[in-house]
Design a protein around this motif. Structure first.
Motif, short mmCIF file in Angstrom:
data_model
loop_
_atom_site.label_atom_id
_atom_site.label_comp_id
_atom_site.label_asym_id
_atom_site.label_seq_id
_atom_site.Cartn_x
_atom_site.Cartn_y
_atom_site.Cartn_z
N THR A 267 0.84 -1.20 0.00
CA THR A 267 0.00 0.00 0.00
C THR A 267 0.88 1.25 0.00
N ASP A 268 0.22 2.37 -0.29
CA ASP A 268 0.89 3.67 -0.29
C ASP A 268 2.10 3.67 -1.22
N ASN A 269 2.01 2.92 -2.28
CA ASN A 269 3.14 2.83 -3.20
C ASN A 269 3.01 3.89 -4.29
N GLU A 270 4.12 4.15 -4.97
CA GLU A 270 4.08 5.07 -6.09
C GLU A 270 3.31 4.45 -7.25
N LEU B 289 13.61 0.88 -6.56
CA LEU B 289 12.28 0.79 -5.97
C LEU B 289 12.36 1.09 -4.48
N PRO B 290 11.57 2.01 -4.00
CA PRO B 290 11.64 2.34 -2.56
C PRO B 290 11.07 1.20 -1.71
N LYS B 291 11.34 1.28 -0.41
CA LYS B 291 10.79 0.29 0.52
C LYS B 291 9.26 0.36 0.51
N LEU C 61 4.38 -2.76 -9.91
CA LEU C 61 5.64 -2.10 -9.54
C LEU C 61 6.87 -2.91 -9.88
N LEU C 62 6.71 -4.18 -10.21
CA LEU C 62 7.89 -5.01 -10.49
C LEU C 62 8.43 -4.64 -11.87
#
Length: 816
Positions: A674-677, A702-704, A747-748
């Motif tokens: 959640t709360d991902n870009e 990729l951020p945490k 996101l991958l």
């Protein structure tokens, strides 16, 4: 009022009346300059004065007084009214100031006007045609108002063309052999004095002076003008004529005046002197000098003016008929008088944007649309209107049936051109409409728009911005009207073709965001595939307690419906908007709110279903579990175990997980991030970075991620047990769960990174299955061996028993 202002400076006052009710007052203004100076000030009467006219002040020796000197006199007079005599004495002793006029190098000024003012040489033809149109408009005006007393009598007697039956027109002749181009009009013409005044004075506009003179006569006579003069006049700066020197080595102007012009309808004066009936010629090479002489009798010049340009050798293309025709159609195609090029009519299309919208039929719109757009289809929609604020605007817009950008062609140029009094000022102007409106074709005409001296760009940027907002509002209102009255056509034809431009407008045009958002359509999970709803329709279907608008980005509708983020919403009454393109993601990020409701992505941790909906979801979940297989009804983690697992999960993946917590929004999925870009934005940025020469695998780590787990899922429960018995396998499984979450969120970056881990997991499964199978086979073999041994041991006993039974049987038979 002037007497009251200037009286403190006066030592002598005399007054008298002049023509038109004007008052002449003579003053000795000792203290204005520190010396005696006899000055005459002409003050217009109240009936003729308005704020556009300034005082005409001259000194006794005929030199003009500057406006700022008179303004200073007025200001100082008010201050001096209450001053003491000692102050007056001090003022009288002040040193005098010498005021001087600016000087100009005529040849240098002419060189600047002719070579540095315009960006494109071809505009010379626009300027000269505009001058010819003004000459025709002046003649038409003086005829209609009755101020033209008579034409040239000598020309009429000799069978000339000075009568009223001569048509008002512009004729252009090209001569490639002589390398000349001639622009001729049958307008009002010029006398010798008018030539000296209009052509011999740079930056003096004869058209503007004529308009002012006509307006002053109208005001003085207090009479209504029978002809709305001024609407057709184009020139105002007095420099357009000199553009001819950009392309020519020599310019000849031949002219013959139309006759006498009356001052007040009762008495008249010759328009330019006693030689008004004689044709004259003005000649110059543009080097600072000119000559005026009678025109040779061998050269015929009827009423009007002919401008002959002797073109420079390197600019011989302007004597080519096709080149001249192209320039005329580009700049002067809508001049109000016929234009003939070598005998052929050029301007055959009317300026229909100046006509009443109700009087223009579809046939005219179709022809004009094809002219302004250069396309051959029929317009999808037409917008024809006039507005008065912030300035007088006449506009005609068309929406084509398709656009070219979708075929992979380059970005379209703006499609709307700016005109002033039917003369092209700027083709495909980028200033009068926002960039997202580039699909709109048409024209905008404004007589009030201030222009640069070259008439190639608008000058007042603030006023242009106001006009831009007004025009943009008209276009949006037109689309909203189409959306309401013809919804199917709007959705099936316009929105399907131009929805991308509206979304681009939301991202670029902040002032129009909320208006444009009402024009958007989206899919939702409650509708069928391809069924669209507007945001207003979405809000109307929301339950009263819902305060947010939910949306989900997914590449397709099928993937959106299978997304783990939809699990909680699919069992409630909450409707979710599906967006499938990167521009949609940008739209939601820029729009943020609609009608007071926040736009919230359902992959956010802030999404939480109301308690009532949770109860319904739990009931439906229990019903689903009852009919599900035993694999989905396994044990779950307790609260303490879930907390322990979250801590372990974050510790096991410290470089990839920022936090981990449990959630109740999932039913069939083990976890989500959640709360991902935005995945769409991330892919777009990676693509742009690659196009700029960067590597697709560098520059964007990729951020945490924030992970939410489902404590009731068997995978989570199994990993919790394995982390004690087989920590290595538990670590691998945790990494795979996280990658699965990244895939679901889009996101991958590269799914190939999972292949080694997946192979290891498959190997573990295979080995585990093989070991289990081998154990089962061994057990079966041992069982079979035991059975065989048992059978072998029992075989002699069975044989002995059978022999005994057989012997007993024989003995019995014998006994029988």
């Amino acid at each position: 009022a002037a007497k009251a202002v200037l009286s403190p400076w006066a030592r002598r006052w005399t007054s008298g009346s002049g023509s038109g009710g004007n008052v002449r007052s003579r003053y000795l203004l000792n203290r204005a300059t520190g010396r005696s100076l006899s000055t005459t000030v002409r003050i217009p009467s109240s009936s003729t004065y308005d704020n556009r006219h300034r005082f005409a002040a001259t000194t006794s020796n005929g030199q003009p007084w500057s406006d700022h000197r008179i303004a200073r006199m007025s200001t100082d007079a008010a201050a001096a009214a209450g001053s003491s005599s000692s102050t007056d004495t001090a003022d009288a002793d002040a040193p005098p100031k010498d005021e001087m006029e600016f000087q100009a190098e005529t040849r240098q000024l002419l060189d600047i006007v002719t070579h540095s003012l315009y960006t494109d040489k071809e505009v010379f033809l626009r300027e000269l045609v505009s001058n010819a149109s003004d000459a025709l408009e002046k003649l038409r005006h003086v005829r209609s108002t009755g101020t033209l007393l008579s034409g040239s009598t000598s020309g009429a007697e000799e069978g000339g063309d000075d009568g009223d039956d001569v048509p008002l027109e512009i004729r252009i002749e090209t001569d490639e052999a002589a390398n000349t181009i001639t622009i001729t009009d049958t307008g009002i013409g010029m006398s010798r004095d008018e030539m000296m005044s209009n052509l011999g004075t740079i930056a003096r506009s004869g058209s503007k002076a004529f308009m002012q003179e006509m307006q002053m006569k109208k005001d003085a006579n207090n009479s209504g003008d029978v002809d709305p003069f001024g609407n057709g006049i184009i020139g105002k700066f007095g420099v357009g004529f000199y553009s001819g020197f950009m392309v020519s080595d020599k310019v000849d102007v031949r002219s013959k005046s139309a006759g006498k012009i009356s001052d007040d309808g009762s008495k008249g004066s010759v328009a330019g002197g006693a030689d008004a009936d004689d044709a004259i010629v003005w000649e110059s090479t543009g080097t600072g000098k000119y000559s005026i002489s009678p025109l040779s009798p061998d050269i015929r010049q009827d009423r009007g003016t002919s401008v002959v340009l002797h073109l420079k050798p390197e600019l011989a293309q302007y004597s080519d008929e096709s080149t001249v025709e192209r320039i005329l159609k580009k700049y002067s195609n809508f001049v109000g008088f016929p234009i003939f090029l070598n005998g052929n009519r050029v301007n055959t299309i009317d300026a229909i944007w100046l006509q009443e919208p109700k009087t223009v039929d579809e046939e005219k719109h179709s022809a004009f649309y094809k002219y302004v757009s250069g396309m051959y289809d029929e317009p999808l929609s037409t917008l024809h209107f006039r507005v008065d604020a912030p300035l007088d605007i006449k506009a005609l817009f068309y929406i084509p049936s398709f656009h070219q950008e979708k075929y992979g062609m380059s970005r379209m140029d703006p499609g709307v051109s700016l005109y002033s009094r039917k003369i092209l000022i700027e083709a495909k102007s980028p200033d009068i409409l926002p960039e997202w409106c580039r699909f709109v074709k048409g024209v905008v005409d404004s007589e009030d728009l201030p222009l640069s001296i070259s008439r190639e760009k608008p000058q007042d940027s603030a006023l242009v911005a106001k006009m831009r907002r007004a025009l943009t509002g008209k276009i949006i209102s037109h689309l909203a009207k189409m959306m309401k009255k013809d919804t199917d056509r709007y959705k099936d034809e316009f929105y399907k073709e131009y929805g991308f431009f509206l979304k681009e407008g939301i991202c670029q045009d902040f002032e129009s965001q909320q208006k444009l958002s009402k024009l958007l359509y989206f899919e939702t999970q409650k509708g069928l595939a391809g069924e669209l709803v507007s945001l207003d329709e979405y809000v109307s279907r929301c339950p009263p307690e819902q305060k947010d608008i939910y949306y989900l980005f997914a590449p397709s509708r099928e993937l959106a419906l299978q997304s783990p983020y939809m699990e909680g919403f699919s069992k409630t009454k909450r409707e979710v908007i599906f967006i499938h393109s990167a521009i949609d993601d940008f739209v939601m990020a820029n729009l943020k709110t609609f009608e007071g409701r926040n736009l919230v992505s359902i992959d956010s941790s802030e999404v939480d279903l109301p308690e009532a909906d949770k109860d319904d979801a739990d009931k439906e979940g229990e019903n689903a579990k009852e009919g599900a297989s035993s694999s989905s009804s396994g044990p779950s983690l307790s609260s303490a175990e879930a907390t322990e697992f979250c801590a372990w999960f974050q510790t096991a993946l410290p470089s990839k997980v920022s936090k981990c917590k449990t959630t109740t929004r999932l039913s069939s999925s083990p976890a989500v991030v959640t709360d991902n870009e935005s995945g769409a934005m991330r892919r777009m940025m990676r693509m742009m970075e690659t196009q700029e020469g960067g590597s697709s695998s560098s520059g964007m780590p990729l951020p945490k991620q924030a992970v939410e787990i489902n404590p009731n899922h068997e995978i989570i429960v199994g990993i919790h047990r394995l982390k004690e018995t087989d920590p290595v396998l538990a670590q691998v499984l945790a990494e795979q769960v996280l990658d699965n979450c990244l895939v679901a969120a889009g996101l991958l970056d590269d799914g190939r990174s999972m292949l080694p881990r997946l192979n290891d997991l498959m190997l573990c499964v295979v080995k585990s299955s093989v070991d289990t199978t081998n154990e089962t086979v061994e057990d079966d073999v041992q069982h079979d061996e035991d059975k065989v041994q048992h059978d072998e041991d029992d075989a002699p006993k069975e044989a002995e028993y059978e022999e005994k039974e057989l012997g007993d049987s024989k003995e019995g038979d014998e006994q029988k």
